[in-house]
Design a protein around this motif. Structure first.
Motif, PDB file in Angstrom:
ATOM      1  N   VAL A  41       0.860  -1.173   0.000  1.00 44.48           N
ATOM      2  CA  VAL A  41       0.000   0.000   0.000  1.00 44.48           C
ATOM      3  C   VAL A  41       0.905   1.234   0.000  1.00 44.48           C
ATOM      4  CG1 VAL A  41      -1.765   1.253   1.296  1.00 44.48           C
ATOM      5  CG2 VAL A  41      -1.840  -1.251   1.190  1.00 44.48           C
ATOM      6  N   GLN A  42       0.667   2.142  -0.940  1.00 43.54           N
ATOM      7  CA  GLN A  42       1.569   3.271  -1.177  1.00 43.54           C
ATOM      8  C   GLN A  42       1.293   4.504  -0.327  1.00 43.54           C
ATOM      9  OE1 GLN A  42       4.308   2.948  -3.331  1.00 43.54           O
ATOM     10  NE2 GLN A  42       3.587   0.853  -3.006  1.00 43.54           N
ATOM     11  N   CYS A  53      -2.790 -10.513  -2.569  1.00 51.97           N
ATOM     12  CA  CYS A  53      -3.899 -11.458  -2.411  1.00 51.97           C
ATOM     13  C   CYS A  53      -4.154 -12.230  -3.699  1.00 51.97           C
ATOM     14  CB  CYS A  53      -5.176 -10.711  -2.064  1.00 51.97           C
ATOM     15  SG  CYS A  53      -5.101  -9.818  -0.527  1.00 51.97           S
ATOM     16  N   GLU A  54      -4.681 -13.437  -3.525  1.00 52.34           N
ATOM     17  CA  GLU A  54      -5.144 -14.211  -4.674  1.00 52.34           C
ATOM     18  C   GLU A  54      -6.611 -13.885  -4.946  1.00 52.34           C
ATOM     19  OE1 GLU A  54      -6.112 -18.805  -5.643  1.00 52.34           O
ATOM     20  OE2 GLU A  54      -4.205 -18.406  -4.686  1.00 52.34           O
ATOM     21  N   ASN A  55      -7.394 -13.742  -3.894  1.00 49.32           N
ATOM     22  CA  ASN A  55      -8.803 -13.370  -3.999  1.00 49.32           C
ATOM     23  C   ASN A  55      -8.984 -12.033  -3.308  1.00 49.32           C
ATOM     24  OD1 ASN A  55     -10.102 -15.915  -5.035  1.00 49.32           O
ATOM     25  ND2 ASN A  55      -9.073 -16.704  -3.221  1.00 49.32           N
ATOM     26  N   TYR A  56      -9.785 -11.177  -3.886  1.00 46.70           N
ATOM     27  CA  TYR A  56     -10.085  -9.906  -3.241  1.00 46.70           C
ATOM     28  C   TYR A  56     -11.475  -9.475  -3.656  1.00 46.70           C
ATOM     29  CZ  TYR A  56      -9.138  -7.736  -7.711  1.00 46.70           C
ATOM     30  OH  TYR A  56      -9.190  -7.401  -9.025  1.00 46.70           O
ATOM     31  N   TRP A  57     -12.040  -8.569  -2.880  1.00 45.80           N
ATOM     32  CA  TRP A  57     -13.375  -8.073  -3.137  1.00 45.80           C
ATOM     33  C   TRP A  57     -13.253  -6.613  -3.547  1.00 45.80           C
ATOM     34  CZ3 TRP A  57     -11.892 -11.905  -0.218  1.00 45.80           C
ATOM     35  CH2 TRP A  57     -12.684 -13.045  -0.136  1.00 45.80           C
ATOM     36  N   GLY A  58     -13.809  -6.269  -4.682  1.00 42.54           N
ATOM     37  CA  GLY A  58     -13.725  -4.895  -5.165  1.00 42.54           C
ATOM     38  C   GLY A  58     -12.461  -4.670  -5.987  1.00 42.54           C
ATOM     39  N   ASN A  59     -12.209  -3.421  -6.284  1.00 47.86           N
ATOM     40  CA  ASN A  59     -11.061  -3.046  -7.106  1.00 47.86           C
ATOM     41  C   ASN A  59      -9.786  -3.005  -6.260  1.00 47.86           C
ATOM     42  OD1 ASN A  59      -9.195  -1.774  -8.808  1.00 47.86           O
ATOM     43  ND2 ASN A  59     -10.786  -0.528  -9.760  1.00 47.86           N
ATOM     44  N   ILE A  60      -8.750  -3.667  -6.725  1.00 46.17           N
ATOM     45  CA  ILE A  60      -7.503  -3.761  -5.968  1.00 46.17           C
ATOM     46  C   ILE A  60      -6.661  -2.478  -6.047  1.00 46.17           C
ATOM     47  CG2 ILE A  60      -6.148  -4.775  -7.841  1.00 46.17           C
ATOM     48  CD1 ILE A  60      -4.872  -6.581  -5.645  1.00 46.17           C
ATOM     49  N   TYR A  61      -6.778  -1.733  -7.109  1.00 49.39           N
ATOM     50  CA  TYR A  61      -5.883  -0.596  -7.312  1.00 49.39           C
ATOM     51  C   TYR A  61      -6.037   0.519  -6.275  1.00 49.39           C
ATOM     52  CZ  TYR A  61      -4.686  -3.108 -11.477  1.00 49.39           C
ATOM     53  OH  TYR A  61      -4.264  -4.089 -12.323  1.00 49.39           O
ATOM     54  N   PRO A  62      -7.261   0.922  -5.886  1.00 47.14           N
ATOM     55  CA  PRO A  62      -7.349   1.937  -4.820  1.00 47.14           C
ATOM     56  C   PRO A  62      -6.724   1.458  -3.510  1.00 47.14           C
ATOM     57  CG  PRO A  62      -9.441   1.752  -5.959  1.00 47.14           C
ATOM     58  CD  PRO A  62      -8.571   0.638  -6.459  1.00 47.14           C
ATOM     59  N   LYS A  63      -6.801   0.165  -3.248  1.00 47.08           N
ATOM     60  CA  LYS A  63      -6.194  -0.371  -2.026  1.00 47.08           C
ATOM     61  C   LYS A  63      -4.673  -0.278  -2.118  1.00 47.08           C
ATOM     62  CE  LYS A  63     -10.132  -3.327  -1.145  1.00 47.08           C
ATOM     63  NZ  LYS A  63     -10.681  -4.662  -1.089  1.00 47.08           N
ATOM     64  N   LEU A  64      -4.109  -0.651  -3.242  1.00 48.32           N
ATOM     65  CA  LEU A  64      -2.652  -0.584  -3.410  1.00 48.32           C
ATOM     66  C   LEU A  64      -2.155   0.860  -3.423  1.00 48.32           C
ATOM     67  CD1 LEU A  64      -2.051  -3.398  -6.049  1.00 48.32           C
ATOM     68  CD2 LEU A  64      -1.340  -3.404  -3.649  1.00 48.32           C
TER      69      LEU A  64
END
Length: 146
Positions: A41-42, A53-64
């Protein structure tokens, strides 16, 4: 007398196992990660958290990027400063908030609650990847009597 929350959790787990989950859950394989995006996470309150993660809920990019639910950042930063005995994260999904609070706060215990078995797998994976030593327990359901 039936234990309805346990029964519901069991039914959801069976549906998940058979591939009939109605919630949006996305598989994200390592080969799918863009090469120029870090798996940490930046920015934001959980900056530095490994989020692989291999599985995630929602869009991963805002989290990263650290902009996920940015309207809550000031609230999260103030909660991190409070020495809670425990935090209960209902609807923990892959553990973004559970792991983030474990890394950044002085909480003694975090209870992550989600009916999906893949959630438990992802949270356990992130515990290892982030070298978390605090107690994080996982429940498939919770109630006022548990």
């Amino acid at each position: 007398m039936y234990n309805y929350p346990y029964l519901l959790s069991f039914v959801i787990s069976i549906k998940e196992f058979l591939g009939y989950s109605s919630l949006k859950q996305t598989k994200f394989k390592n080969k799918d990660y863009p090469k120029n995006i870090s798996k940490k996470v930046q920015n934001g309150p959980f900056k530095g958290m490994i989020y692989d993660c291999e599985n995630y809920w929602g869009n991963i990019y805002p989290k990263l990027l650290g902009s996920y639910e940015s309207e809550l950042h000031k609230i999260i930063e103030s909660l991190i400063k409070i020495n809670f005995d425990n935090i209960i994260n209902v609807g923990s999904a892959e553990g973004y908030f559970s792991i983030g609070f474990a890394l950044k706060s002085n909480v003694d215990e975090i209870i992550a609650v989600d009916p999906f078995r893949s959630s438990k797998k992802e949270i356990n994976s992130l515990i290892i990847k982030n070298n978390i030593t605090k107690k994080i327990s996982f429940k498939f359901w919770t109630s006022s009597s548990r």
